[in-house]
Write a protein that holds these residues in place. Structure first.
Motif, PDB file in Angstrom:
ATOM      1  N   ILE A 124       0.812  -1.222   0.000  1.00 50.13           N
ATOM      2  CA  ILE A 124       0.000   0.000   0.000  1.00 50.13           C
ATOM      3  C   ILE A 124       0.842   1.268   0.000  1.00 50.13           C
ATOM      4  CG2 ILE A 124      -1.732   1.309   1.306  1.00 50.13           C
ATOM      5  CD1 ILE A 124      -2.946  -1.321   2.173  1.00 50.13           C
ATOM      6  N   ILE A 125       1.956   1.268   0.704  1.00 49.46           N
ATOM      7  CA  ILE A 125       2.731   2.518   0.774  1.00 49.46           C
ATOM      8  C   ILE A 125       3.355   2.887  -0.577  1.00 49.46           C
ATOM      9  CG2 ILE A 125       3.262   2.345   3.237  1.00 49.46           C
ATOM     10  CD1 ILE A 125       6.051   1.404   2.528  1.00 49.46           C
ATOM     11  N   GLU A 128       1.322   5.294  -4.411  1.00 51.79           N
ATOM     12  CA  GLU A 128       1.376   6.700  -4.813  1.00 51.79           C
ATOM     13  C   GLU A 128       0.074   7.443  -4.500  1.00 51.79           C
ATOM     14  OE1 GLU A 128       2.645   7.212  -8.804  1.00 51.79           O
ATOM     15  OE2 GLU A 128       4.398   5.924  -8.603  1.00 51.79           O
ATOM     16  N   TYR A 129      -0.650   6.956  -3.501  1.00 48.97           N
ATOM     17  CA  TYR A 129      -1.905   7.615  -3.149  1.00 48.97           C
ATOM     18  C   TYR A 129      -1.985   7.820  -1.624  1.00 48.97           C
ATOM     19  CZ  TYR A 129      -6.922   8.576  -2.818  1.00 48.97           C
ATOM     20  OH  TYR A 129      -8.130   9.157  -2.568  1.00 48.97           O
ATOM     21  N   MET A 130      -1.956   6.723  -0.876  1.00 55.33           N
ATOM     22  CA  MET A 130      -2.136   6.821   0.570  1.00 55.33           C
ATOM     23  C   MET A 130      -1.032   7.632   1.239  1.00 55.33           C
ATOM     24  SD  MET A 130      -1.190   5.505   3.829  1.00 55.33           S
ATOM     25  CE  MET A 130      -0.665   3.802   3.848  1.00 55.33           C
ATOM     26  N   MET A 131       0.226   7.263   1.008  1.00 50.68           N
ATOM     27  CA  MET A 131       1.330   7.945   1.683  1.00 50.68           C
ATOM     28  C   MET A 131       1.452   9.391   1.215  1.00 50.68           C
ATOM     29  SD  MET A 131       2.654   6.071   4.021  1.00 50.68           S
ATOM     30  CE  MET A 131       4.209   6.883   4.357  1.00 50.68           C
ATOM     31  N   THR A 162      10.221   7.639  11.211  1.00 43.57           N
ATOM     32  CA  THR A 162      10.907   6.540  11.902  1.00 43.57           C
ATOM     33  C   THR A 162      10.455   5.191  11.362  1.00 43.57           C
ATOM     34  OG1 THR A 162      11.071   7.893  13.902  1.00 43.57           O
ATOM     35  CG2 THR A 162      11.363   5.529  14.175  1.00 43.57           C
ATOM     36  N   ALA A 163       9.143   5.060  11.114  1.00 36.57           N
ATOM     37  CA  ALA A 163       8.618   3.811  10.543  1.00 36.57           C
ATOM     38  C   ALA A 163       9.174   3.570   9.151  1.00 36.57           C
ATOM     39  CB  ALA A 163       7.092   3.871  10.522  1.00 36.57           C
ATOM     40  N   LEU A 164       9.289   4.647   8.360  1.00 33.00           N
ATOM     41  CA  LEU A 164       9.850   4.510   7.010  1.00 33.00           C
ATOM     42  C   LEU A 164      11.328   4.144   7.056  1.00 33.00           C
ATOM     43  CD1 LEU A 164       8.131   7.538   5.207  1.00 33.00           C
ATOM     44  CD2 LEU A 164       7.654   5.105   4.866  1.00 33.00           C
ATOM     45  N   ILE A 215      10.695   5.069  -1.101  1.00 35.17           N
ATOM     46  CA  ILE A 215      10.870   5.389   0.326  1.00 35.17           C
ATOM     47  C   ILE A 215      11.756   6.616   0.483  1.00 35.17           C
ATOM     48  CG2 ILE A 215      11.799   4.546   2.519  1.00 35.17           C
ATOM     49  CD1 ILE A 215       9.221   3.197   1.757  1.00 35.17           C
ATOM     50  N   GLU A 216      12.810   6.690  -0.348  1.00 36.29           N
ATOM     51  CA  GLU A 216      13.696   7.858  -0.316  1.00 36.29           C
ATOM     52  C   GLU A 216      12.915   9.143  -0.528  1.00 36.29           C
ATOM     53  OE1 GLU A 216      17.469   8.320  -2.538  1.00 36.29           O
ATOM     54  OE2 GLU A 216      17.517   6.141  -2.452  1.00 36.29           O
ATOM     55  N   ASN A 217      12.066   9.133  -1.547  1.00 46.50           N
ATOM     56  CA  ASN A 217      11.275  10.324  -1.855  1.00 46.50           C
ATOM     57  C   ASN A 217      10.335  10.690  -0.712  1.00 46.50           C
ATOM     58  OD1 ASN A 217      12.173  11.141  -4.436  1.00 46.50           O
ATOM     59  ND2 ASN A 217      11.111   9.407  -5.365  1.00 46.50           N
ATOM     60  N   MET A 218       9.715   9.698  -0.111  1.00 47.53           N
ATOM     61  CA  MET A 218       8.825   9.971   1.023  1.00 47.53           C
ATOM     62  C   MET A 218       9.602  10.588   2.190  1.00 47.53           C
ATOM     63  SD  MET A 218       6.603   6.474   1.140  1.00 47.53           S
ATOM     64  CE  MET A 218       6.073   5.675  -0.376  1.00 47.53           C
ATOM     65  N   MET A 219      10.760  10.002   2.496  1.00 49.15           N
ATOM     66  CA  MET A 219      11.552  10.509   3.623  1.00 49.15           C
ATOM     67  C   MET A 219      12.070  11.909   3.329  1.00 49.15           C
ATOM     68  SD  MET A 219      13.525   7.241   5.291  1.00 49.15           S
ATOM     69  CE  MET A 219      14.587   6.895   3.921  1.00 49.15           C
ATOM     70  N   ASN A 220      12.463  12.152   2.067  1.00 51.96           N
ATOM     71  CA  ASN A 220      12.893  13.503   1.691  1.00 51.96           C
ATOM     72  C   ASN A 220      11.781  14.516   1.917  1.00 51.96           C
ATOM     73  OD1 ASN A 220      15.596  13.864   0.811  1.00 51.96           O
ATOM     74  ND2 ASN A 220      15.186  12.486  -0.903  1.00 51.96           N
TER      75      ASN A 220
END
Length: 1159
Positions: A124-125, A128-131, A162-164, A215-220
């Motif tokens: 799910i993460i 490209e919608y929920m996160m 932290t979870a990511l 994940i990199e993009n989300m954390m950024n």
């Protein structure tokens, strides 16, 4: 439907509870809650996502929002709507509400986010919608001006990050495993190689790489959109959340995060104004330094910020200081070379700190540095004991450290600091005894006399610590309940110390018999013995030896401390519970018989010789009297009639006037003990009536004797007589019959007026004097300072003794006027004592205390008149000083006018009567002599209640003539100003200060209730900040623009405050929102507590010793914000729908700058 009560969503009668309600209750397993949500997401992702969004909104303190709102409104509009709906007056939101049901909300909230990401990490993460939606929402909320939104969204975003990080770490491990499997398969022989498996492994690695890029993009987005702004938020709790979590990231995934680009945020924030934030920095660093494998990556950080960490050991917040010392201990464990001797010394001296946790942490640091390297013992070799044991050199090191620290009176503090980490060393009493008694080994240097004294003092402190099991005086936090294990250790230690010292103490006393300091400390050891062991261990011969040594010491020494130690030792050994009592009691009685017989014989000869007595006779009488007095302090010597002989000696001293001062002083003290022991026996109720009569006569005769000695020419004698008189008057006051001791009523003694006046005169002549009048000149400035401090301490004791007589109503309260009037002049020396006396007298009788205060001002006024005459200038220093004293007195009445109403009214009554008491020296028509006193009295007008002001004004008019009311000359100004002070607020209902503030606050609040659409922005612009400041924009349009946030589209993209209009560059705004065409905020001028929006925070050093701010804090630092680049993935996949990343260093900084190292 859903309603809102106190800003919180309430669900009544809904079958399917929303996420917020489930998490709030905390009754369900979080994994099942998340699994249910995932199922609903798979069924209808829009509905499930709305539930998740509502969860975050409700956690921020608001009710639910509809799906239509999220489909049709932009982020900025949604947040603005939420801002308007939020009930800021209550200030409460789930993370801050107190109460049992909210107690675990924060932990449940954080757990939910962690479990959500963990359960969604495989599919799910990455949709490209929920996160993207969640990150966009949290980023927008974290920019809000409302604290509740910022706090909740920042906590959520940091826990999400932290979870990511955990997900990224798992991906990294999986990629490594896949790579190894691929390499192993490819390295096989062609015949054995499975090409389809290679294809599968390549495909899996590609998927993992793509997931890692996601994940990199989300954390950024989270790091740049939330962390970079909120780690310098105005709210300390939000800053602390950011620093705590970045510490977790660096510890969890050190390959990606443990580098200077992230460490710099922790380093900068160590200068934060708030202790809780500095504390989080230190605990984050402890987690890193604890792992020795990470030390190499911390070298640059350590060298750059080491000085700051060292300075934090003196932090004004004790918790911060403790953690700073613990961090330095971890640094010390990792490498010895980083900390310089100066750094270590700054920690060493903290072992003497009065705050025990600081001292214990410093003790651990000291122990690791000085005592951790012991001599290794050879296997199979017999265990070495005594001075040959491995502890011998360590004990010597402790002694050397104690002497070099030059705080010789604080051995107990040093021992207590080292106790938790070095108890085994400090309880090696066998080694200490050997170092004192045995000859040094060949080639070993013997201890010097000074070192032996220090070792004996340390040894005594270790024995006391082991026997009592609590910290020394001044460092304890109250008695705590000991565990069963601690009690057993205490008993074992007492048994072992008694067995050792029962044998060793007599030879130690014999060796050091002539050294007063050593003997005084050694004689305290038996107080901590388990005396039963003398019998069970068959150590009676050693007891006999000890008693012989004590007797010899009593005969050799005349030093008061030594004699009192002997007396206390006899008292400790004379315990009727133990079988040794009879033996010790006989030895004590024999010693006292000889001393009293000798004293009576010497005294008779001394008194007969009269003026012919030589110095040797006087010395013999004095030395014997000293010994008796020291023993009488702890032992009842009623069997020997010491009152008669001492009274005879004192009477002779009065008649002849040539008695040596020390003999008189000790005779007064000894007689005082006789009276007290007699009273103690009577208090038990077992004595005859004759004893009561005898004590009454003796006590009154002795009081008269002390009163006669108050006029002695010798100051030391007068001080002793005064102190004893104060003690006796307090003991034999009316208080003694309380608590069921009515039978002692015949002994109650009230001092006559003559005695009261003599006591007061003594205080005025011997306490309220200039420093130089009371000290004799001595050689050396340091000695002179010590003498002055000792003299001041003595005078403070004298004043305290007299003030106790006032507090307990032994002397009349009005005598306190002579004390109170000195409050300002001697504020530095006695201000605390006088203020406490005023407070206690007010508790006893408010009205009488007020009359005493006004009397003290009247006395000062009369003294000023006699000195300056009736035509004095009201601007003179003398008059201004009295007026200032009146102002100080006024402040002591506090804010509760109802409690002090009668006292203040009486004060004004006495003041008015005094002002009009004396007629005018200029004849009829002139102002009364004391009229200027009304100017002083006006200082108390503000303490009058409104209705009482009218009453006092009417009372004032009784003394005024019609002509007085018409006068306007300067000499009548005190009357005019006093009348005005009584009339101010007397005719109207003045509101309290608080109501004035609240009315102002309500007017501000009223502006934002249901505003017209055109002015909605303006009303929000005046929202009150946590610091109580108002930020007002020049127009509603500017404020409206500043609230713009990224747009949430039906299929949202990742957005962040970091990814906006490129024209802004790095000019972020207040709270992370743009300030279009406005002057940048001056941090120091506004004082809002917000940091400027450079990557380096503006900080304030809060150390107690904060000389030299870190001016070079930012020198040579690279101010860019890095992209999060996970080590296994070197290729970043760009997503076409993302805006350009304006936090990319290349887009905002010159190439020459990029080449500069951060540190």
């Amino acid at each position: 439907g859903a309603g809102r009560i106190n800003g919180h969503h309430q669900e009544n009668g809904m079958e399917n509870m929303m996420l917020f309600e489930v998490v709030k209750l905390g009754r369900s397993a979080m994994q099942s809650v998340v699994d249910d949500w995932i199922e609903s997401y798979k069924h209808d992702r829009d509905v499930a996502l709305l539930d998740l969004i509502n969860f975050f909104i409700q956690c921020s303190g608001l009710g639910c929002s509809s799906g239509e709102m999220f489909r049709n409104m932009q982020n900025s509009e949604i947040i603005r709507r939420m801002t308007e709906e939020f009930d800021e007056d209550s200030g409460d939101y789930p993370l801050t509400i107190a109460g049992p049901q909210w107690k675990k909300f924060k932990s449940s909230f954080c757990e939910f986010i962690a479990v959500l990401v963990r359960q969604c990490q495989y599919s799910i993460i990455y949709d490209e919608y929920m996160m993207d939606t969640v990150i966009s929402l949290l980023t927008g909320l974290s920019d809000s001006q409302v604290r509740a939104f910022r706090h909740t969204s920042t906590l959520a975003a940091m826990k999400l990050m932290t979870a990511l990080v955990n997900v990224a770490l798992n991906l990294s491990i999986n990629m490594d495993n896949t790579q190894r499997q691929y390499e192993a398969e490819r390295n096989k022989m062609v015949a054995k190689r499975a090409n389809d498996r290679l294809e599968l492994l390549l495909q899996k690695r590609k998927e993992l790489q793509e997931n890692q890029d996601e994940i990199e993009n989300m954390m950024n987005a989270i790091f740049k959109g939330v962390f970079v702004h909120r780690y310098r938020d105005s709210i300390a709790e939000i800053r602390a959340i950011c620093i705590e979590e970045i510490g977790v990231w660096m510890k969890l995934y050190s390959d990606a995060f443990l580098n200077d680009s992230y460490l710099k945020y922790v380093g900068w924030t160590m200068h934060d104004k708030q202790g809780e934030v500095r504390l989080k920095c230190l605990t984050a660093l402890q987690g890193l330094y604890y792992n020795r494998e990470l030390n190499a990556r911390l070298e640059l950080f350590t060298s750059r910020f080491k000085d700051r960490i060292v300075s934090m050991t003196l932090d004004k917040e004790y918790d911060v200081a403790v953690q700073a010392i613990k961090l330095l201990t971890l640094v010390l464990n990792s490498t010895d070379e980083v900390l310089t001797p100066e750094d270590c010394e700054s920690v060493y001296h903290l072992v003497y700190s009065a705050h025990r946790p600081v001292a214990v942490a410093a003790g651990e640091f000291l122990f690791k540095k000085l005592f951790s390297q012991r001599e290794p013992e050879e296997e199979g070799a017999p265990k070495r004991r005594g001075r040959q044991s491995p502890n011998a050199n360590l004990i010597k090191t402790t002694v050397f450290f104690f002497l070099e620290s030059e705080l010789h009176e604080h051995a107990a503090y040093l021992v207590d600091s080292l106790w938790e980490c070095g108890a085994e060393l400090l309880k090696d009493w066998e080694c200490m005894i050997s170092l004192l008694l045995d000859d040094p080994l060949p080639g070993e240097e013997a201890l010097t006399d000074r070192q032996e004294t220090a070792l004996i003092e340390i040894m005594l402190c270790t024995v006391r610590q082991a026997a009592e099991c609590h910290p020394p005086v001044g460092r304890g936090t109250g008695k705590r309940v000991m565990t069963a294990k601690e009690k057993k250790t205490q008993l074992d230690d007492r048994t072992r110390m008694t067995e050792l010292f029962a044998v060793a103490l007599p030879p130690l006393l014999a060796k050091y018999a002539v050294d007063a300091e050593k003997v005084t400390n050694l004689l305290q050891l038996p107080q901590f013995f388990d005396l039963e062991i003398y019998t069970t261990g068959r150590l009676e011969k050693h007891l006999e030896s000890l008693l012989r040594q004590i007797r010899e010491i009593v005969e050799k020494h005349t030093d008061t401390e030594v004699l009192e130690s002997c007396s206390k030792t006899y008292h400790a050994l004379c315990n009727e519970e133990f079988t040794i009592f009879n033996r010790v009691d006989i030895a004590r009685s024999q010693l006292l018989d000889e001393l009293v017989d000798k004293f009576n014989r010497l005294l008779e000869d001394f008194l007969q010789e009269g003026e012919d007595a030589d110095e040797d006779d006087a010395y013999q009488v004095l030395s014997t009297l000293k010994r008796i007095t020291a023993f009488h302090n702890a032992h009842d010597l009623s069997g020997w009639d010491l009152f008669t002989s001492n009274f005879k000696l004192l009477n002779t001293g009065i008649e002849n006037g040539d008695m040596p001062e020390q003999i008189v002083i000790h005779s007064l003290q000894c007689t005082h003990y006789v009276i007290l022991w007699h009273l103690a026996k009577l208090s038990e109720g077992s004595s005859r009536k004759d004893d009561m009569v005898t004590l009454r006569k003796q006590m009154r005769a002795f009081c008269m004797m002390c009163q006669r000695y108050l006029t002695n020419v010798n100051t030391a004698v007068k001080e002793q007589a005064f102190t004893i008189l104060c003690d006796l008057l307090l003991i034999f006051s009316h208080q003694m019959v309380s608590g069921g001791r009515e039978h002692l009523e015949p002994l109650v003694y009230s001092p006559e007026d003559s005695l009261q006046s003599e006591l007061l005169s003594f205080i005025l002549n011997h306490v309220f004097i200039d420093q130089d009048d009371d000290t004799n000149s001595t050689d050396g400035q340091q000695d002179d300072e010590a003498v002055k401090i000792e003299a001041l301490h003595k005078r403070r004791n004298l004043l305290a003794a007299y003030c106790k007589l006032i507090i307990y109503c032994v002397v009349e309260m009005k005598t306190g006027a002579d004390i109170f009037k000195q409050y300002m002049r001697y504020y530095n020396d006695y201000g605390d004592i006088i203020k406490e006396t005023m407070s206690k007298t007010r508790q006893i009788d408010k009205i009488q205390c007020a009359k005493t205060l006004i009397l003290s001002l009247q006395q000062l006024f009369n003294e000023m008149l006699s000195e300056l005459g009736h035509g004095f200038d009201r601007s003179s220093s003398a008059f201004c000083g009295i007026k200032e004293l009146a102002r100080r007195f006024s402040l002591t009445f506090g804010l509760d006018q109802v409690k002090t109403r009668d006292a203040i009214a009486m004060l004004h009554k006495d003041g008015i009567e005094f002002a009009f008491k004396e007629p005018s020296p200029q004849g009829e028509g002139g102002p009364p002599l004391n009229l200027a006193f009304l100017d002083i009295l006006s200082e108390f007008s503000s303490k009058l209640m409104r209705q009482d002001k009218r009453t006092v004004h009417m009372y004032l008019e009784r003394f005024m003539t019609f002509q007085m009311a018409l006068q306007r000359e300067d000499c009548w100004l005190p009357l005019i100003s006093y009348r005005n002070s009584l009339q101010a607020g007397g005719d109207d209902d003045t509101m309290s200060v608080m109501s004035g503030y609240s009315s102002r606050g309500s007017s501000i609040r009223s502006k934002k209730t249901k505003p017209p659409a055109a002015t909605a922005g303006t009303s929000a612009a005046k929202r009150k900040l946590p610091e109580g400041q108002l930020i007002e924009s020049s127009s509603s349009e500017v404020w409206h623009q500043s609230m713009q946030t990224p747009v949430m589209m039906p299929s949202p993209h990742l957005t962040s405050t970091a990814m906006r209009d490129p024209k802004r560059g790095r000019d972020d705004s207040y709270m992370g929102t743009p300030q279009h065409h406005q002057t940048p905020m001056d941090y120091n001028r506004r004082g809002t507590g917000l940091m400027e929006d450079d990557e380096e925070p503006i900080v304030e050093d809060v150390m107690m010793s904060s000389e030299g701010r870190m001016d070079d804090l930012n020198e040579g630092m690279d101010f860019d914000t890095m992209d999060i680049d996970l080590p296994p993935s070197k290729n970043r996949r760009e997503r076409s729908e993302l805006k350009p990343d304006y936090f990319d260093p290349a887009s905002i900084m010159d190439e020459s700058v990029l080449g500069v190292s951060m540190f």
